[in-house]
Design an enzyme around this catalytic site. Structure first.
Site, PDB file in Angstrom:
ATOM      1  N   LYS A 187       0.842  -1.193   0.000  1.00 47.55           N
ATOM      2  CA  LYS A 187       0.000   0.000   0.000  1.00 47.55           C
ATOM      3  C   LYS A 187       0.887   1.258   0.000  1.00 47.55           C
ATOM      4  O   LYS A 187       2.091   1.167   0.226  1.00 47.55           O
ATOM      5  CB  LYS A 187      -0.964  -0.025   1.191  1.00 47.55           C
ATOM      6  CG  LYS A 187      -1.847  -1.274   1.214  1.00 47.55           C
ATOM      7  CD  LYS A 187      -2.750  -1.358  -0.013  1.00 47.55           C
ATOM      8  CE  LYS A 187      -3.289  -2.745  -0.302  1.00 47.55           C
ATOM      9  NZ  LYS A 187      -4.183  -3.298   0.679  1.00 47.55           N
TER      10      LYS A 187
HETATM   11  C1  LIG Z   1      -5.049  -4.315   1.299  1.00 43.86           C
HETATM   12  C2  LIG Z   1      -6.530  -4.199   1.363  1.00 43.86           C
HETATM   13  C3  LIG Z   1      -7.291  -4.366   2.549  1.00 43.86           C
HETATM   14  C4  LIG Z   1      -6.776  -4.754   3.885  1.00 43.86           C
HETATM   15  O1  LIG Z   1      -5.629  -5.316   3.902  1.00 43.86           O
HETATM   16  P1  LIG Z   1      -4.681  -5.803   5.081  1.00 43.86           P
HETATM   17  O2  LIG Z   1      -3.712  -6.627   4.338  1.00 43.86           O
HETATM   18  O3  LIG Z   1      -5.495  -6.543   6.055  1.00 43.86           O
HETATM   19  O4  LIG Z   1      -4.079  -4.567   5.692  1.00 43.86           O
HETATM   20  C5  LIG Z   1      -8.649  -4.134   2.484  1.00 43.86           C
HETATM   21  N1  LIG Z   1      -9.237  -3.752   1.357  1.00 43.86           N
HETATM   22  C6  LIG Z   1      -8.563  -3.571   0.212  1.00 43.86           C
HETATM   23  C7  LIG Z   1      -9.309  -3.107  -0.986  1.00 43.86           C
HETATM   24  C8  LIG Z   1      -7.190  -3.817   0.170  1.00 43.86           C
HETATM   25  O5  LIG Z   1      -6.537  -3.656  -0.989  1.00 43.86           O
END
Ligand SMILES: *Cc1c(COP(=O)(O)O)cnc(C)c1O
Length: 366
Positions: A187
């Site tokens: 992210k």
């Molecule tokens: C990455 C992601 C999450 C949550 O991710 P974690 O790996 O639990 O931090 C939730 N929604 C979307 C759309 C994502 O891309």
């Protein structure tokens, strides 16, 4: 043997070792590696960054979403309006809360839900609305909040792709009752793993803190606490918080580069007549990745791969998973978007030369 693409679709951003390693070493040997002062400081600084002081950290974005659903009042047997065009954690969190996702269709121009598609997906058992800013393009949040208010429903934003995105000029993080950010590896901002939840109602903070740590109030004397509600082990620790704090000091120019690349692509693809996602004028995307639309998306992907440029659909539409088989409905907007979309690199690692080469490669046709 295949060589890895010269321009990857995702890349982990990690602050320079000189900035990170001394702080990481200090926390690792501090004797205090569980949840403590660095976690509180990270929550405060992250809240400053997105403009909302009511901020709770978690060990993952998925955990943050689960707790958001519980704080929103979602109970087993309830329905939550959601989108199938997302990563799996969005909708698995609804299952974690014992509820059922009800798919709102998406706008085939960008993969996002709209107030109209959400209205069509409401049921008598709907308890909350969960929206995803897909790829970092903000959903029309003001219209969605107006619809939610008419029905007395809380809105939860999954802003995992959208740190730094704005709607009506304001950063995402304070439009809705609940906004989740993921700090997972790829992210915009990573703490290796982690999640943040910003809240409109500060009164919910104490219960959120209890739910993330076994239902226990960490401030109370351990022999006096009473666990009255089943909590989880979802808290962030000092090590991840220290990484996150350091990352936060370096993230603004990285996000700015995602946005600069995205705007460059918007102008360049419009100029050469290649279809890309359209969005409303009030939306300023964070361009986590960039999305092109083509009737031959597979051909485009092969063409880009042959020129060392990674691309993919990144996610499987969630309604195709067996675990959501009982939720299937007709989603013509999603059918069209999912068939035609292709994500290409847009992040801080895409330099001037690479972005020009991407446009030129697409321009030559496939
Ligand atoms: C990455 C992601 C999450 C949550 O991710 P974690 O790996 O639990 O931090 C939730 N929604 C979307 C759309 C994502 O891309």
């Amino acid at each position: 043997m295949t060589t890895p693409p010269a321009v990857p679709l995702f890349k982990v951003f990690m602050a320079p070792p000189a900035a990170l390693m001394p702080r990481l070493e200090a926390v690792l040997y501090s004797g205090q590696i569980s949840e403590g002062e660095p976690v509180a400081e990270f929550e405060q600084r992250f809240g400053d960054f997105v403009g909302n002081p009511h901020c709770l950290s978690f060990y993952s974005g998925t955990a943050a979403l689960h707790i958001a659903l519980l704080l929103a009042g979602v109970q087993p047997g309830d329905d939550v309006v959601s989108t199938a065009m997302t990563a799996e954690p969005t909708n698995l969190a609804i299952r974690h809360a014992g509820a059922t996702p009800r798919w709102a269709d998406v706008d085939p121009r960008n993969g996002n839900v709209t107030a109209q598609t959400i209205a069509a997906a409401l049921t008598p058992r709907t308890r909350a609305i969960l929206v995803v800013h897909y790829g970092g393009i903000p959903v029309p949040i003001e219209a969605i909040l107006a619809l939610a208010a008419q029905h007395g429903l809380p809105v939860i934003e999954d802003a995992a792709h959208a740190l730094g995105a704005r709607y009506n000029g304001r950063l995402l993080g304070s439009h809705s009752p609940f906004v989740m950010f993921s700090l997972q590896a790829i992210k915009h901002l990573t703490s290796v793993d982690g999640g943040m939840l910003t809240l409109a109602d500060r009164e919910l903070l104490p219960r959120g803190r209890r739910l993330r740590w076994f239902g226990i109030d960490r401030a109370a004397s351990r022999t006096d606490v009473d666990v009255s509600e089943v909590g989880f082990k979802y808290h962030m620790n000092n090590v991840n918080a220290t990484i996150g704090l350091t990352q936060l000091e370096h993230i603004a120019p990285m996000i700015a580069r995602h946005v600069a690349n995205g705007r460059y692509f918007d102008a360049a693809f419009d100029a050469i007549g290649v279809e890309r996602c359209a969005f409303d004028a009030a939306a300023d995307p964070s361009y986590w990745f960039y999305t092109l639309l083509s009737d031959d998306a597979d051909g485009l992907a092969r063409h880009l791969a042959a020129h060392g440029i990674a691309s993919s659909k990144a996610h499987r539409r969630n309604d195709l998973h067996s675990v959501f088989a009982d939720c299937r409905v007709a989603l013509p907007g999603l059918d069209r978007f999912y068939a035609r979309m292709l994500h290409i690199p847009c992040g801080w690692w895409v330099d001037d030369e690479a972005r020009a080469r991407i446009v030129e490669t697409v321009r030559r046709g496939w």
